[in-house]
Design a protein around this motif. Structure first.
Motif, PDB file in Angstrom:
ATOM      1  N   ASN A 124      63.179  83.067 -45.265  1.00 28.37           N
ATOM      2  CA  ASN A 124      62.761  82.356 -46.483  1.00 28.37           C
ATOM      3  C   ASN A 124      63.512  81.035 -46.491  1.00 28.37           C
ATOM      4  O   ASN A 124      64.716  81.001 -46.721  1.00 28.37           O
ATOM      5  CB  ASN A 124      63.104  83.186 -47.720  1.00 28.37           C
ATOM      6  CG  ASN A 124      62.725  82.499 -49.025  1.00 28.37           C
ATOM      7  OD1 ASN A 124      62.421  81.297 -49.047  1.00 28.37           O
ATOM      8  ND2 ASN A 124      62.754  83.246 -50.111  1.00 28.37           N
ATOM      9  N   MET A 125      62.809  79.949 -46.210  1.00 30.03           N
ATOM     10  CA  MET A 125      63.464  78.653 -46.041  1.00 30.03           C
ATOM     11  C   MET A 125      64.126  78.129 -47.315  1.00 30.03           C
ATOM     12  O   MET A 125      64.924  77.196 -47.260  1.00 30.03           O
ATOM     13  CB  MET A 125      62.460  77.610 -45.534  1.00 30.03           C
ATOM     14  CG  MET A 125      62.089  77.814 -44.072  1.00 30.03           C
ATOM     15  SD  MET A 125      63.509  77.578 -42.966  1.00 30.03           S
ATOM     16  CE  MET A 125      62.736  77.935 -41.377  1.00 30.03           C
ATOM     17  N   PRO A 130      70.230  74.915 -47.585  1.00 31.25           N
ATOM     18  CA  PRO A 130      69.373  74.729 -46.406  1.00 31.25           C
ATOM     19  C   PRO A 130      69.746  75.636 -45.239  1.00 31.25           C
ATOM     20  O   PRO A 130      69.330  75.413 -44.113  1.00 31.25           O
ATOM     21  CB  PRO A 130      69.646  73.273 -46.048  1.00 31.25           C
ATOM     22  CG  PRO A 130      71.118  73.116 -46.349  1.00 31.25           C
ATOM     23  CD  PRO A 130      71.365  73.952 -47.582  1.00 31.25           C
ATOM     24  N   GLU A 131      70.571  76.650 -45.517  1.00 33.19           N
ATOM     25  CA  GLU A 131      71.175  77.430 -44.437  1.00 33.19           C
ATOM     26  C   GLU A 131      70.162  78.143 -43.553  1.00 33.19           C
ATOM     27  O   GLU A 131      70.349  78.249 -42.337  1.00 33.19           O
ATOM     28  CB  GLU A 131      72.166  78.443 -45.028  1.00 33.19           C
ATOM     29  CG  GLU A 131      73.449  77.828 -45.567  1.00 33.19           C
ATOM     30  CD  GLU A 131      73.328  77.331 -46.995  1.00 33.19           C
ATOM     31  OE1 GLU A 131      74.342  76.869 -47.548  1.00 33.19           O
ATOM     32  OE2 GLU A 131      72.211  77.403 -47.577  1.00 33.19           O
ATOM     33  N   GLU A 132      69.072  78.658 -44.156  1.00 37.27           N
ATOM     34  CA  GLU A 132      68.100  79.381 -43.339  1.00 37.27           C
ATOM     35  C   GLU A 132      67.466  78.465 -42.296  1.00 37.27           C
ATOM     36  O   GLU A 132      67.307  78.843 -41.130  1.00 37.27           O
ATOM     37  CB  GLU A 132      67.022  80.019 -44.214  1.00 37.27           C
ATOM     38  CG  GLU A 132      65.981  80.820 -43.434  1.00 37.27           C
ATOM     39  CD  GLU A 132      66.544  82.036 -42.714  1.00 37.27           C
ATOM     40  OE1 GLU A 132      65.865  82.527 -41.788  1.00 37.27           O
ATOM     41  OE2 GLU A 132      67.660  82.503 -43.063  1.00 37.27           O
ATOM     42  N   ARG A 299      71.981  87.459 -55.429  1.00 38.63           N
ATOM     43  CA  ARG A 299      70.950  86.673 -54.741  1.00 38.63           C
ATOM     44  C   ARG A 299      69.702  87.523 -54.650  1.00 38.63           C
ATOM     45  O   ARG A 299      69.759  88.750 -54.806  1.00 38.63           O
ATOM     46  CB  ARG A 299      71.418  86.284 -53.328  1.00 38.63           C
ATOM     47  CG  ARG A 299      72.528  85.261 -53.279  1.00 38.63           C
ATOM     48  CD  ARG A 299      73.149  85.131 -51.894  1.00 38.63           C
ATOM     49  NE  ARG A 299      72.179  84.837 -50.865  1.00 38.63           N
ATOM     50  CZ  ARG A 299      72.501  84.720 -49.564  1.00 38.63           C
ATOM     51  NH1 ARG A 299      73.756  84.879 -49.174  1.00 38.63           N
ATOM     52  NH2 ARG A 299      71.571  84.448 -48.671  1.00 38.63           N
ATOM     53  N   ASP A 300      68.582  86.868 -54.351  1.00 37.94           N
ATOM     54  CA  ASP A 300      67.324  87.596 -54.171  1.00 37.94           C
ATOM     55  C   ASP A 300      67.146  88.071 -52.739  1.00 37.94           C
ATOM     56  O   ASP A 300      66.344  88.978 -52.481  1.00 37.94           O
ATOM     57  CB  ASP A 300      66.140  86.691 -54.563  1.00 37.94           C
ATOM     58  CG  ASP A 300      66.166  86.333 -56.040  1.00 37.94           C
ATOM     59  OD1 ASP A 300      66.435  87.230 -56.860  1.00 37.94           O
ATOM     60  OD2 ASP A 300      65.937  85.152 -56.367  1.00 37.94           O
ATOM     61  N   THR A 301      67.865  87.455 -51.803  1.00 32.77           N
ATOM     62  CA  THR A 301      67.767  87.814 -50.391  1.00 32.77           C
ATOM     63  C   THR A 301      69.161  87.814 -49.779  1.00 32.77           C
ATOM     64  O   THR A 301      70.088  87.188 -50.308  1.00 32.77           O
ATOM     65  CB  THR A 301      66.913  86.804 -49.604  1.00 32.77           C
ATOM     66  OG1 THR A 301      67.494  85.499 -49.730  1.00 32.77           O
ATOM     67  CG2 THR A 301      65.478  86.772 -50.113  1.00 32.77           C
ATOM     68  N   THR A 302      69.312  88.510 -48.664  1.00 26.91           N
ATOM     69  CA  THR A 302      70.547  88.409 -47.890  1.00 26.91           C
ATOM     70  C   THR A 302      70.204  88.449 -46.409  1.00 26.91           C
ATOM     71  O   THR A 302      69.274  89.165 -45.999  1.00 26.91           O
ATOM     72  CB  THR A 302      71.559  89.518 -48.221  1.00 26.91           C
ATOM     73  OG1 THR A 302      72.732  89.329 -47.403  1.00 26.91           O
ATOM     74  CG2 THR A 302      71.005  90.912 -47.963  1.00 26.91           C
ATOM     75  N   GLU A 303      70.941  87.665 -45.633  1.00 20.79           N
ATOM     76  CA  GLU A 303      70.784  87.661 -44.183  1.00 20.79           C
ATOM     77  C   GLU A 303      71.683  88.701 -43.537  1.00 20.79           C
ATOM     78  O   GLU A 303      71.827  88.749 -42.318  1.00 20.79           O
ATOM     79  CB  GLU A 303      71.087  86.266 -43.610  1.00 20.79           C
ATOM     80  CG  GLU A 303      72.444  85.695 -43.989  1.00 20.79           C
ATOM     81  CD  GLU A 303      72.511  85.217 -45.437  1.00 20.79           C
ATOM     82  OE1 GLU A 303      73.169  85.938 -46.244  1.00 20.79           O
ATOM     83  OE2 GLU A 303      71.929  84.185 -45.764  1.00 20.79           O
TER      84      GLU A 303
END
Length: 366
Positions: A124-125, A130-132, A299-303
């Motif tokens: 998810n860009m 801008p990390e993704e 957060r809504d997402t995590t890497e």
């Protein structure tokens, strides 16, 4: 073999310094250190902690810098250094603008790139931004991918990376804890906390500034007002927008300490003394499980899906009610707390730096 390490932010420094110390211990390696100064004072104290003196400092930081400033200034200043040093390999870390800009410069100059902490993805860009984009872009040009976990390796393989270029090493963040954690640590803020359960808070991500961060802070405020046995410590990021929001919503509560950014030794040891952690940071998702501390990821997402799967992390999203609910659960349900605090740490054994260098030296022989 000449290896140049380039980094510019405090989180990068914490994870790169153990690797640089390991590089310096090998007589067959010439280690060159270049910092960009994307963070300034926050970077300096980490270097002092690990007794590392950079060979080059691009000194790019300026007031109210944006992503254009960072990228353009690094590209402009690092070119001459790369041409002068002619490194056999440049090591970059993670997903910062320093990492992206350095990798791009190396790509233009046909200098091999080693990517530390490779293979983390949300796809998810805009989250994280801008990390993704940065880490995916670096992955396109990297010659070596040092993945912290098997899951990160699988991600890289699915993207078509050469299997021979991928090495699973664990995360160098765990290496750093061996230097910073002191079981006999003391600090005045621990005296302020007394017998209360300590809650550590970090929140700074660009995509959360505004309404998501307001939701976080309101949820935290509600919980603190309901639970007199907890005290919160929040080292506020230097971004003035974050500071303004935190001060406005949390600043009047005498059981919430809003303090300046802490040096890495204080921060890691206070993490170690805490009951649980609320964060939107990336690195803490790796550090806290090593210390047996549950982490609520706002957060809504995590890497870092390994932490979710292992049970050491829980995604709360950024809505006030969900953060409030998950925070309250860990304060009131001992079984739920113990399940998270005793989960297996998926991020390595503290020897990632050694494994990275062993892979590089073996590859040179081959």
């Amino acid at each position: 073999m000449k290896i140049m390490s380039v980094f510019g932010t405090r989180p990068e420094a914490i994870k790169m310094c153990p690797l640089i110390k390991e590089l310096q211990s090998h007589t067959e390696i010439t280690s060159v250190v270049c910092i960009t100064g994307q963070h300034r004072e926050m970077l300096k104290e980490v270097l002092e902690t690990f007794t590392i003196k950079p060979d080059y400092d691009l000194n790019i930081m300026k007031k109210e810098q944006d992503l254009f400033d960072i990228t353009l200034n690094i590209l402009d200043k690092i070119k001459a250094i790369l041409i002068k040093e002619k490194p056999d390999l440049v090591l970059v870390h993670g997903d910062t603008s320093t990492t992206f800009s350095t990798a791009l410069a190396c790509f233009y100059l046909n200098i091999p790139i080693g990517h530390i902490e490779a293979g983390l993805r949300t796809y998810n860009m805009t989250s994280p931004f801008p990390e993704e984009f940065n880490r995916q872009a670096v992955g396109l040009v990297a010659n070596y991918h040092f993945a912290p976990t098997e899951q990160a390796k699988k991600t890289l393989l699915a993207e078509g990376k050469d299997p021979k270029s991928i090495f699973v090493t664990g995360n160098t963040a765990i290496d750093a804890l061996k230097t910073t954690i002191n079981p006999n640590y003391t600090h005045p803020i621990l005296e302020w906390a007394g017998s209360s359960r300590i809650i550590m808070i970090t929140a700074h991500r660009r995509e959360n500034i505004g309404q998501p961060m307001e939701h976080m802070f309101h949820a935290i405020k509600r919980i603190v007002e309901e639970h007199p046995d907890i005290k919160c410590i929040y080292p506020i990021h230097m971004n003035p927008k974050v500071k303004t929001l935190a001060t406005t919503i949390l600043g009047e509560n005498d059981r919430i300490k809003l303090i300046p950014p802490m040096n890495v030794i204080d921060f890691h040891n206070l993490l170690n003394k805490s009951y649980l952690i609320l964060t939107d940071s990336g690195g803490i998702q790796e550090e806290a499980p090593s210390l047996g501390k549950p982490v609520l990821v706002m957060r809504d997402t995590t890497e870092r899906p390994e932490g979710i799967e292992a049970g050491t992390l829980k995604l709360t999203g950024t809505t006030e009610e969900e953060i409030y609910k998950q925070f309250k659960l860990l304060l009131t349900d001992k079984v739920a707390y113990n399940q998270m605090s005793h989960a297996t740490n998926p991020y390595g054994d503290g020897f990632a730096s050694k494994k990275i260098i062993e892979a590089l030296l073996q590859n040179k022989k081959d």
